[in-house]
Design an enzyme around this catalytic site. Structure first.
Site, short mmCIF file in Angstrom:
data_model
loop_
_atom_site.label_atom_id
_atom_site.label_comp_id
_atom_site.label_asym_id
_atom_site.label_seq_id
_atom_site.Cartn_x
_atom_site.Cartn_y
_atom_site.Cartn_z
N HIS A 185 -9.88 1.62 0.28
CA HIS A 185 -9.77 0.49 1.20
C HIS A 185 -10.89 0.50 2.26
O HIS A 185 -10.63 0.23 3.44
CB HIS A 185 -8.38 0.50 1.85
N HIS A 226 0.80 -1.22 0.00
CA HIS A 226 0.00 0.00 0.00
C HIS A 226 0.84 1.29 0.00
O HIS A 226 0.53 2.24 0.71
CB HIS A 226 -0.98 0.01 1.18
N GLU A 247 -11.57 -4.06 -3.03
CA GLU A 247 -10.64 -3.03 -3.51
C GLU A 247 -10.47 -3.21 -5.01
O GLU A 247 -9.75 -4.10 -5.46
CB GLU A 247 -9.29 -3.19 -2.80
C1 GLA Z 1 -5.05 -5.55 1.77
C2 GLA Z 1 -4.09 -6.66 1.84
C3 GLA Z 1 -4.22 -7.39 3.14
C4 GLA Z 1 -4.04 -6.44 4.30
C5 GLA Z 1 -4.98 -5.28 4.15
C6 GLA Z 1 -4.74 -4.21 5.18
O1 GLA Z 1 -6.33 -5.98 1.60
O2 GLA Z 1 -4.20 -7.55 0.77
O3 GLA Z 1 -3.30 -8.44 3.20
O4 GLA Z 1 -2.73 -5.98 4.35
O5 GLA Z 1 -4.88 -4.69 2.90
O6 GLA Z 1 -4.67 -4.67 6.46
#
Ligand code: GLA
Length: 369
Positions: free
Chosen positions: A195, A126, A332
């Site tokens: 997210h 991220h 997402e």
């Molecule tokens: C995304 C990732 C997960 C986790 C979340 C945040 O969805 O794929 O593995 O890191 O973000 O916690």
């Protein structure tokens, strides 16, 4: 003017006002370095969404259930300090520059090697240590919404190019729409997504395991132990990843399946049907208890369906608010994780002079029993 005409005029004025909704701005605290954070409340028929400038985050989405009872259907905190303290959930945020993972934080563009921070075991997640989720965006009200802008300087978190991201949130008839528009002054890679964690029963109202999910995808991208795609586009047919027909999320989540074990539930990218860049339905979620339905449409080629496996009930902020495992689900919409290292995946490269446009809409409705 007759009384009847006056009534007609007044009625149509009220309808026009309701149809256009409203956008209001308020203060939502200050970051430790003294930057003011604002929150914009967008109202339209059947929906009220609050978006703050810290991380361009969705703070709440209020919609009615099948009996007309209104609740907030996304996870979050009541104050800014909760969001600042929780650096691992990314509640409601725009994540970037690169949503999801890049293996070992390494990639190359035109023969130049780049190293970005590894903040998730050996990988980058991220956008790195200080991603877009932790920055205060510039904002201004627009028709039925708010436009958030972030300028990320050349070299920010190791990424090349000064990147300008405009993310516009707007509400229309029970829907929250997100329009992304991104440009750069040097060749770079970018993958922005929202997210938000949805719980159609309401934040704090149990888990999402009883929800019925449909994903309009015939393939997904299996991962290695570090949650990096292996590069294979695997058929969902005959696996717990087949959501082509509405299926209860909890039904197969504990199956003896290597991919589910690696992720502690679902945390994978599905390959959406239809063309990259064209609007298509990605997902539908139905909560039988409240009757709320969420439909997700997008121009993106993939969707990360994540069942909040890493939420562990830890309390954050002065109010001590917490969220338990599986208490929300994320959809997402995105390009695939680690695309810079998989030339066969749809490219995430962006060159100077180009603008990347993308749209995702979350539409809320209800279904009778
Ligand atoms: C995304 C990732 C997960 C986790 C979340 C945040 O969805 O794929 O593995 O890191 O973000 O916690």
């Amino acid at each position: 003017m007759t009384k009847r005409w006056l009534t007609v005029m007044l009625l149509s004025m009220t309808t026009a006002m309701a149809a256009h909704g409203s956008v209001t701005k308020a203060a939502f605290g200050t970051t430790p370095d003294g930057t003011a954070v604002d929150i914009y409340t967008l109202k339209s028929d059947g929906i009220e969404a609050a978006i703050m400038t810290y991380g361009a985050r969705v703070v709440s989405i209020k919609t009615a259930d099948r009996d007309g009872k209104v609740a907030n259907v996304v996870l979050g905190y009541s104050a800014l300090d909760g969001y600042e303290a929780d650096k691992s959930s990314y509640f409601g945020a725009i994540v970037g520059r690169y949503g999801n993972r890049i293996a070992f934080g390494k990639f190359s563009i035109d023969g130049h090697q780049y190293q970005v921070p590894t903040n998730n075991n050996a990988n980058s997640l991220h956008g790195g240590t200080v991603g877009f989720d932790q920055l205060v965006w510039q904002a201004h009200a627009v028709a039925e919404g708010v436009e958030m802008t972030l300028v990320s300087k050349d070299g920010d978190q190791g990424y090349p190019g000064t990147l300008t991201a405009h993310v516009r949130y707007s509400v229309h008839h029970g829907a929250l729409r997100i329009d992304y528009s991104i440009s750069t002054d040097k060749a770079t890679v970018v993958n922005l997504t929202n997210h938000s964690y949805f719980n159609l029963a309401g934040d704090g109202q149990g888990t999402i395991l009883h929800d019925e999910l449909t994903l309009l995808a015939d393939q997904y991208t299996p991962v290695d132990a570090g949650l990096i795609p292996t590069g294979v586009l695997a058929p969902v047919e005959g696996t717990p990843f087949d959501f082509r027909k509405a299926t209860v999320i909890g039904k197969r989540i504990d199956d003896d399946n290597e991919q589910l074990k690696i992720a502690g539930g679902y945390d994978h990218n599905w390959v959406l049907r239809g063309k990259n860049g064209e609007v298509k339905t990605a997902a539908r979620v139905y909560d039988p208890a409240s009757g709320r339905v969420l439909t997700v449409t997008t121009t993106e080629p993939g969707v990360q369906f994540y069942t909040g496996n890493f939420l562990d009930g830890k309390a954050f902020g002065k109010a001590g608010e917490s969220h338990v495992k599986h208490s929300g689900l994320c959809l997402e919409t995105q390009h695939f994780p680690d695309s810079p290292n998989h030339p066969a995946f749809p490219t995430t490269e962006l060159k100077p002079g180009e603008t990347r446009h993308s749209t995702t809409t979350f539409t809320f409705s209800t279904q009778a029993k």
